[in-house]
Design a protein around this motif. Structure first.
Motif, PDB file in Angstrom:
ATOM      1  N   PRO A 166       0.630  -1.162  -0.003  1.00  0.00           N
ATOM      2  CA  PRO A 166       0.007  -0.039   0.066  1.00  0.00           C
ATOM      3  C   PRO A 166       0.770   1.261  -0.110  1.00  0.00           C
ATOM      4  O   PRO A 166       0.572   2.236  -0.794  1.00  0.00           O
ATOM      5  N   GLY A 167       1.968   1.391   0.689  1.00  0.00           N
ATOM      6  CA  GLY A 167       2.795   2.445   0.941  1.00  0.00           C
ATOM      7  C   GLY A 167       3.827   2.637  -0.041  1.00  0.00           C
ATOM      8  O   GLY A 167       4.748   3.365   0.027  1.00  0.00           O
ATOM      9  N   GLY A 168       3.939   1.602  -0.928  1.00  0.00           N
ATOM     10  CA  GLY A 168       5.276   1.532  -1.769  1.00  0.00           C
ATOM     11  C   GLY A 168       6.360   0.987  -1.332  1.00  0.00           C
ATOM     12  O   GLY A 168       6.353   0.747  -0.112  1.00  0.00           O
ATOM     13  N   PRO A 169       7.452   1.070  -1.939  1.00  0.00           N
ATOM     14  CA  PRO A 169       8.726   0.518  -1.385  1.00  0.00           C
ATOM     15  C   PRO A 169       9.205   1.177  -0.023  1.00  0.00           C
ATOM     16  O   PRO A 169       9.847   0.945   0.719  1.00  0.00           O
ATOM     17  N   LEU A 170       8.892   2.706  -0.057  1.00  0.00           N
ATOM     18  CA  LEU A 170       9.194   3.335   1.112  1.00  0.00           C
ATOM     19  C   LEU A 170       8.216   3.387   1.979  1.00  0.00           C
ATOM     20  O   LEU A 170       8.422   3.981   3.224  1.00  0.00           O
ATOM     21  N   GLY A 171       6.987   2.908   1.998  1.00  0.00           N
ATOM     22  CA  GLY A 171       6.078   2.810   3.088  1.00  0.00           C
ATOM     23  C   GLY A 171       5.181   4.388   2.943  1.00  0.00           C
ATOM     24  O   GLY A 171       5.008   4.826   4.157  1.00  0.00           O
ATOM     25  N   TRP A 172       5.457   5.163   2.144  1.00  0.00           N
ATOM     26  CA  TRP A 172       4.817   6.555   1.874  1.00  0.00           C
ATOM     27  C   TRP A 172       3.309   6.620   2.139  1.00  0.00           C
ATOM     28  O   TRP A 172       2.578   6.060   1.454  1.00  0.00           O
ATOM     29  N   GLN A 173       3.062   7.355   3.086  1.00  0.00           N
ATOM     30  CA  GLN A 173       1.697   7.268   3.487  1.00  0.00           C
ATOM     31  C   GLN A 173       0.838   8.045   2.631  1.00  0.00           C
ATOM     32  O   GLN A 173       0.926   9.264   2.069  1.00  0.00           O
ATOM     33  N   MET A 180       8.605  10.868  -6.522  1.00  0.00           N
ATOM     34  CA  MET A 180       9.084  11.034  -5.225  1.00  0.00           C
ATOM     35  C   MET A 180       8.694   9.925  -4.135  1.00  0.00           C
ATOM     36  O   MET A 180       9.549   9.408  -3.439  1.00  0.00           O
ATOM     37  N   GLN A 181       7.630   9.333  -4.370  1.00  0.00           N
ATOM     38  CA  GLN A 181       6.960   8.522  -3.116  1.00  0.00           C
ATOM     39  C   GLN A 181       8.034   7.243  -3.415  1.00  0.00           C
ATOM     40  O   GLN A 181       7.813   6.389  -2.309  1.00  0.00           O
ATOM     41  N   GLU A 182       8.623   7.082  -4.186  1.00  0.00           N
ATOM     42  CA  GLU A 182       9.582   5.795  -4.467  1.00  0.00           C
ATOM     43  C   GLU A 182      11.226   6.254  -4.179  1.00  0.00           C
ATOM     44  O   GLU A 182      12.038   5.220  -4.335  1.00  0.00           O
ATOM     45  N   GLY A 183      11.290   7.420  -3.754  1.00  0.00           N
ATOM     46  CA  GLY A 183      12.439   7.769  -3.586  1.00  0.00           C
ATOM     47  C   GLY A 183      13.857   7.237  -4.606  1.00  0.00           C
ATOM     48  O   GLY A 183      13.416   7.471  -5.694  1.00  0.00           O
ATOM     49  N   MET A 184      14.898   6.977  -4.123  1.00  0.00           N
ATOM     50  CA  MET A 184      16.004   6.588  -4.932  1.00  0.00           C
ATOM     51  C   MET A 184      15.579   5.471  -5.849  1.00  0.00           C
ATOM     52  O   MET A 184      16.154   5.355  -7.037  1.00  0.00           O
ATOM     53  N   LEU A 185      14.778   4.659  -5.225  1.00  0.00           N
ATOM     54  CA  LEU A 185      14.562   3.493  -6.193  1.00  0.00           C
ATOM     55  C   LEU A 185      13.687   3.808  -7.409  1.00  0.00           C
ATOM     56  O   LEU A 185      14.002   3.162  -8.434  1.00  0.00           O
ATOM     57  N   ALA A 186      12.981   5.103  -7.563  1.00  0.00           N
ATOM     58  CA  ALA A 186      12.452   5.567  -8.685  1.00  0.00           C
ATOM     59  C   ALA A 186      13.497   6.206  -9.405  1.00  0.00           C
ATOM     60  O   ALA A 186      13.468   5.983 -10.867  1.00  0.00           O
ATOM     61  N   LEU A 187      14.313   6.992  -8.892  1.00  0.00           N
ATOM     62  CA  LEU A 187      15.540   7.422  -9.544  1.00  0.00           C
ATOM     63  C   LEU A 187      16.444   6.390 -10.626  1.00  0.00           C
ATOM     64  O   LEU A 187      16.683   6.629 -11.552  1.00  0.00           O
ATOM     65  N   THR A 188      16.622   5.322  -9.908  1.00  0.00           N
ATOM     66  CA  THR A 188      17.383   4.544 -10.475  1.00  0.00           C
ATOM     67  C   THR A 188      16.670   3.666 -11.661  1.00  0.00           C
ATOM     68  O   THR A 188      17.508   3.100 -12.607  1.00  0.00           O
ATOM     69  N   GLN A 189      15.492   3.995 -11.938  1.00  0.00           N
ATOM     70  CA  GLN A 189      14.682   3.550 -13.132  1.00  0.00           C
ATOM     71  C   GLN A 189      15.388   4.084 -14.289  1.00  0.00           C
ATOM     72  O   GLN A 189      15.366   3.560 -15.538  1.00  0.00           O
TER      73      GLN A 189
END
Length: 452
Positions: free
Chosen positions: A30-37, A115-124
């Motif tokens: 539900p909150g994605g890889p970072l647990g983003w509320q 943004m809600q997936e942080g660096m994991l998003a950027l590494t895409q």
């Protein structure tokens, strides 16, 4: 601001038979890889609003007769941002393209990384870059279409990394999105039109013309050929010059046929690339693109008779490397008094740009055919010439240096310029005797093998 098309409307602009690929299944917390509320709720609202489950829609379609893999961004889904699931879909699309040997056409509209997936998003972005490189190495073209907006990592990978870049009018295009720019930034710099002017994109194309323009590019870029480009027929005089100075005067005649006349006579259809991807263009000094000659594709880089600027050399090098990757033969037309030698040209890296073009020609595995159609002024002209595959028209000359400059260096008076031209052996027949250019009865009909 341009019309913000949905992913499906953008696809409808270019194809009528889109078939969506099955999306890779990645479990989603539900909150994605970072647990983003609130991230799960935001995704659900985006799906309800757009009808899409992710920010890209990938599949195959036919564009004006050419089958392609299409990647269309849905800006309404979290700003068209790239997350892990986006990366999964993009990787699957590129893999599918290579398996079927299809071109890739991204229709981009994105605000950047999620943004809600942080660096994991950027590494895409690294994943996308890798897929683009693998596709390039496979000899498959990538043509990007920039929609509104195209910013952040989407622009810096899928967009700016494509072989040919087309843009819809008024689209916002730039690495920095509107909310992260300096407050005093000129918004006009972040437009499709500005990117074309800066040499970072090839053309602005109205939406109603996009299908036909994209179809032309796809047709031209997907026809490899091992046969060299035929040498164009001379359009000017067929008589050889009597003296070196006669050759120089003929080549400088303002009424002599120039590159545009040769390109029009040689090609039945053509499309031009624009810009060196380093911030520069030289549309008045160098014309580059792909065209159709006798039913097959030939790439061309043509000097126009003006001094060639650094951006012109870099654009020609870009053209030759692209043609080489795609297996398309190249025709170069040499016609310049020399490289631009003003202070701005030096600041723009004239020497490095010329060196890069020499290297692109030297490294090309595809056949490069050269015709000298006018002035061949020193290294600024030679950089575009193919070693061992250069021909010349009767109204041209090639020289290590302009006769006037040679006379000045030798401290000779202006009255000896003509005699100096003779000493330099600049006539086409002199160049054949020297082994610099090749002979051919289609250029000098009925005169035998020796052109004296």
């Amino acid at each position: 601001m341009a019309d913000r098309l949905s992913a499906r409307r953008a696809l409808a602009l270019v194809t009528d038979d889109f078939v969506e690929l099955d999306a890779p299944a990645r479990p989603f917390a539900p909150g994605g890889p970072l647990g983003w509320q609130g991230y799960g709720e935001a995704r659900a609202r985006a799906t309800e609003r757009t009808g899409e489950e992710e920010s890209v829609v990938c599949g195959t379609g036919t564009v004006e007769g050419t089958r392609v893999v299409l990647i269309s961004f849905e800006f309404g889904f979290l700003g068209g941002s790239l997350g892990e699931r986006t990366g999964d879909r993009l990787e699957a699309a590129y893999t599918h393209a290579r398996a079927l040997r299809l071109p890739v056409v991204p229709l981009i509209a994105t605000g950047g990384s999620r943004m809600q997936e942080g660096m994991l998003a950027l590494t895409q972005l690294q994943r996308v870059a890798r897929q683009s490189v693998l596709t390039r190495d496979a000899g498959l073209p990538q043509i990007a279409v920039l929609r509104d907006p195209t910013t952040g990592g989407g622009w810096a990978t899928l967009g700016a990394g494509a072989d040919v870049i087309l843009a819809l009018p008024g689209a916002q295009v730039g690495f920095a999105g509107s909310r992260v720019r300096p407050p005093d930034a000129d918004p006009a710099a972040y437009t499709a039109e500005a990117q074309v002017d800066a040499g970072a994109a090839d053309a602005v194309v109205p939406a109603e013309e996009l299908r036909s323009v994209l179809g032309r590019w796809l047709r031209l870029l997907t026809r490899p050929s091992q046969a060299p480009a035929p040498v164009p027929v001379p359009l000017g005089t067929r008589e050889l010059p009597d003296t070196g100075w006669d050759a120089v005067r003929r080549a400088r005649d303002p009424h002599r046929p120039r590159a545009e006349a040769y390109l029009d006579a040689y090609f039945t259809d053509r499309a031009e690339i624009s810009g060196d991807r380093c911030g520069g263009r030289d549309p008045e000094g160098m014309r580059c693109g792909f065209g159709e000659h006798a039913g097959r594709t030939v790439a061309y880089a043509a000097q126009t008779g003006r001094a060639t600027r650094p951006a012109g050399y870099r654009t020609a090098a870009r053209l030759i490397r692209l043609a080489d990757r795609l297996g398309v033969p190249v025709l170069t037309l040499v016609d310049t008094p020399g490289a631009a030698n003003d202070a701005d040209a030096e600041r723009q890296g004239a020497g490095a740009a010329i060196a890069d073009l020499f290297q692109a020609v030297a490294a090309a595995r595809t056949a490069v055919t050269t015709l000298l159609i006018g002035e061949g002024g020193s290294g600024g002209a030679l950089a575009l010439a193919a070693p061992g595959r250069t021909w010349a028209t009767p109204d041209s000359y090639f020289s290590v240096i302009a006769p006037e400059m040679a006379a000045a260096i030798l401290k000779r008076p202006p009255t000896e310029v003509a005699a100096t031209a003779d000493q330099l052996h600049v006539r086409p027949q002199d160049l054949i005797d020297l082994g610099v250019i090749r002979t051919g009865d289609h250029l000098f009909p009925g005169t035998g093998d020796r052109r004296s």
